[in-house]
Design a protein around this motif. Structure first.
Motif, PDB file in Angstrom:
ATOM      1  N   GLY A  91     -33.037  13.620  31.253  1.00 29.92           N
ATOM      2  CA  GLY A  91     -32.551  12.300  30.868  1.00 29.92           C
ATOM      3  C   GLY A  91     -32.580  11.386  32.080  1.00 29.92           C
ATOM      4  O   GLY A  91     -32.188  11.775  33.171  1.00 29.92           O
ATOM      5  N   GLY A  92     -33.091  10.187  31.907  1.00 29.31           N
ATOM      6  CA  GLY A  92     -33.222   9.262  33.024  1.00 29.31           C
ATOM      7  C   GLY A  92     -34.567   9.379  33.715  1.00 29.31           C
ATOM      8  O   GLY A  92     -34.992   8.467  34.411  1.00 29.31           O
ATOM      9  N   GLN A  93     -35.233  10.507  33.549  1.00 30.17           N
ATOM     10  CA  GLN A  93     -36.590  10.684  34.084  1.00 30.17           C
ATOM     11  C   GLN A  93     -37.627  10.466  32.980  1.00 30.17           C
ATOM     12  O   GLN A  93     -38.653   9.856  33.208  1.00 30.17           O
ATOM     13  N   MET A  94     -37.313  11.001  31.807  1.00 29.51           N
ATOM     14  CA  MET A  94     -38.143  10.789  30.625  1.00 29.51           C
ATOM     15  C   MET A  94     -37.436   9.751  29.758  1.00 29.51           C
ATOM     16  O   MET A  94     -36.201   9.719  29.724  1.00 29.51           O
ATOM     17  N   SER A  95     -38.192   8.944  29.054  1.00 30.19           N
ATOM     18  CA  SER A  95     -37.580   7.983  28.133  1.00 30.19           C
ATOM     19  C   SER A  95     -37.034   8.721  26.912  1.00 30.19           C
ATOM     20  O   SER A  95     -37.449   9.852  26.614  1.00 30.19           O
ATOM     21  N   ASP A  96     -36.123   8.078  26.203  1.00 30.91           N
ATOM     22  CA  ASP A  96     -35.592   8.657  24.968  1.00 30.91           C
ATOM     23  C   ASP A  96     -36.716   8.906  23.966  1.00 30.91           C
ATOM     24  O   ASP A  96     -36.696   9.904  23.242  1.00 30.91           O
ATOM     25  N   GLU A  97     -37.701   8.012  23.932  1.00 30.34           N
ATOM     26  CA  GLU A  97     -38.829   8.157  23.013  1.00 30.34           C
ATOM     27  C   GLU A  97     -39.668   9.380  23.379  1.00 30.34           C
ATOM     28  O   GLU A  97     -40.129  10.107  22.505  1.00 30.34           O
ATOM     29  N   GLU A  98     -39.882   9.602  24.680  1.00 37.99           N
ATOM     30  CA  GLU A  98     -40.641  10.776  25.117  1.00 37.99           C
ATOM     31  C   GLU A  98     -39.898  12.060  24.766  1.00 37.99           C
ATOM     32  O   GLU A  98     -40.503  13.030  24.296  1.00 37.99           O
ATOM     33  N   ILE A  99     -38.597  12.081  24.993  1.00 37.91           N
ATOM     34  CA  ILE A  99     -37.798  13.262  24.672  1.00 37.91           C
ATOM     35  C   ILE A  99     -37.818  13.531  23.175  1.00 37.91           C
ATOM     36  O   ILE A  99     -37.973  14.671  22.735  1.00 37.91           O
ATOM     37  N   ASP A 100     -37.707  12.479  22.364  1.00 38.78           N
ATOM     38  CA  ASP A 100     -37.758  12.629  20.918  1.00 38.78           C
ATOM     39  C   ASP A 100     -39.111  13.178  20.469  1.00 38.78           C
ATOM     40  O   ASP A 100     -39.173  14.092  19.635  1.00 38.78           O
ATOM     41  N   LEU A 101     -40.195  12.642  21.031  1.00 42.24           N
ATOM     42  CA  LEU A 101     -41.529  13.129  20.679  1.00 42.24           C
ATOM     43  C   LEU A 101     -41.703  14.578  21.117  1.00 42.24           C
ATOM     44  O   LEU A 101     -42.234  15.405  20.368  1.00 42.24           O
ATOM     45  N   LEU A 102     -41.251  14.910  22.313  1.00 38.89           N
ATOM     46  CA  LEU A 102     -41.347  16.283  22.801  1.00 38.89           C
ATOM     47  C   LEU A 102     -40.595  17.237  21.876  1.00 38.89           C
ATOM     48  O   LEU A 102     -41.104  18.297  21.516  1.00 38.89           O
ATOM     49  N   ALA A 103     -39.388  16.854  21.465  1.00 38.39           N
ATOM     50  CA  ALA A 103     -38.595  17.693  20.562  1.00 38.39           C
ATOM     51  C   ALA A 103     -39.294  17.858  19.209  1.00 38.39           C
ATOM     52  O   ALA A 103     -39.333  18.969  18.661  1.00 38.39           O
ATOM     53  N   SER A 104     -39.855  16.785  18.678  1.00 42.31           N
ATOM     54  CA  SER A 104     -40.591  16.872  17.411  1.00 42.31           C
ATOM     55  C   SER A 104     -41.803  17.771  17.558  1.00 42.31           C
ATOM     56  O   SER A 104     -42.098  18.587  16.677  1.00 42.31           O
ATOM     57  N   TYR A 105     -42.497  17.649  18.664  1.00 41.01           N
ATOM     58  CA  TYR A 105     -43.664  18.495  18.931  1.00 41.01           C
ATOM     59  C   TYR A 105     -43.262  19.968  18.990  1.00 41.01           C
ATOM     60  O   TYR A 105     -43.895  20.814  18.365  1.00 41.01           O
ATOM     61  N   VAL A 106     -42.222  20.274  19.743  1.00 37.94           N
ATOM     62  CA  VAL A 106     -41.774  21.669  19.865  1.00 37.94           C
ATOM     63  C   VAL A 106     -41.387  22.214  18.489  1.00 37.94           C
ATOM     64  O   VAL A 106     -41.756  23.338  18.130  1.00 37.94           O
ATOM     65  N   MET A 107     -40.662  21.416  17.697  1.00 43.82           N
ATOM     66  CA  MET A 107     -40.274  21.862  16.361  1.00 43.82           C
ATOM     67  C   MET A 107     -41.486  22.181  15.499  1.00 43.82           C
ATOM     68  O   MET A 107     -41.485  23.150  14.746  1.00 43.82           O
ATOM     69  N   GLN A 108     -42.537  21.389  15.623  1.00 44.08           N
ATOM     70  CA  GLN A 108     -43.751  21.643  14.826  1.00 44.08           C
ATOM     71  C   GLN A 108     -44.552  22.802  15.401  1.00 44.08           C
ATOM     72  O   GLN A 108     -45.003  23.673  14.665  1.00 44.08           O
ATOM     73  N   ALA A 109     -44.702  22.858  16.703  1.00 43.22           N
ATOM     74  CA  ALA A 109     -45.571  23.850  17.327  1.00 43.22           C
ATOM     75  C   ALA A 109     -44.962  25.247  17.349  1.00 43.22           C
ATOM     76  O   ALA A 109     -45.698  26.234  17.365  1.00 43.22           O
TER      77      ALA A 109
END
Length: 111
Positions: A91-109
């Motif tokens: 947090g603070g290094q990655m944007s909230d949007e990047e973290i959200d996309l990363l979490a969605s990606y992990v959930m799918q992958a």
């Protein structure tokens, strides 16, 4: 009026559960979003600590993400944002949007 008060809890009790919204959102990523999520996973060195076959992650420090049904999108967002134990917070290094996309990606992958 008293009938309406009784009807709302009764309707809630009889409602059938639906699929979690985050699972639906994670499974609906576009090919471009999947590539962005994979890129985030690798550029932030997630693959150094976690197993995630789709991103060629073979780390053994953190938990394996492949097939991990114990975590949901909210858990991933919280852990990536705040960290815990050996896991650093981004947090603070990655944007909230990047973290959200990363979490969605992990959930799918991870399926």
């Amino acid at each position: 009026m008293s009938a309406a008060v009784v009807a709302v809890p009764l309707a809630s009790a009889l409602a059938t559960p639906s699929a979690p919204v985050e699972d639906e959102a994670a499974s609906s990523l576009t090919a471009e979003q999947v590539e962005e999520g994979r890129s985030l996973f690798n550029s932030w060195s997630c693959s150094a600590c976690h197993v995630l076959t789709d991103a060629n992650g073979h780390g053994h420090i953190g938990p394996s993400l492949d097939g991990n049904t114990a975590m949901d999108k909210d858990f991933i967002i919280s852990r990536v944002t705040n960290g815990q134990g050996a896991m650093p917070g981004f947090g603070g290094q990655m944007s909230d949007e990047e973290i959200d996309l990363l979490a969605s990606y992990v959930m799918q992958a991870k399926k």
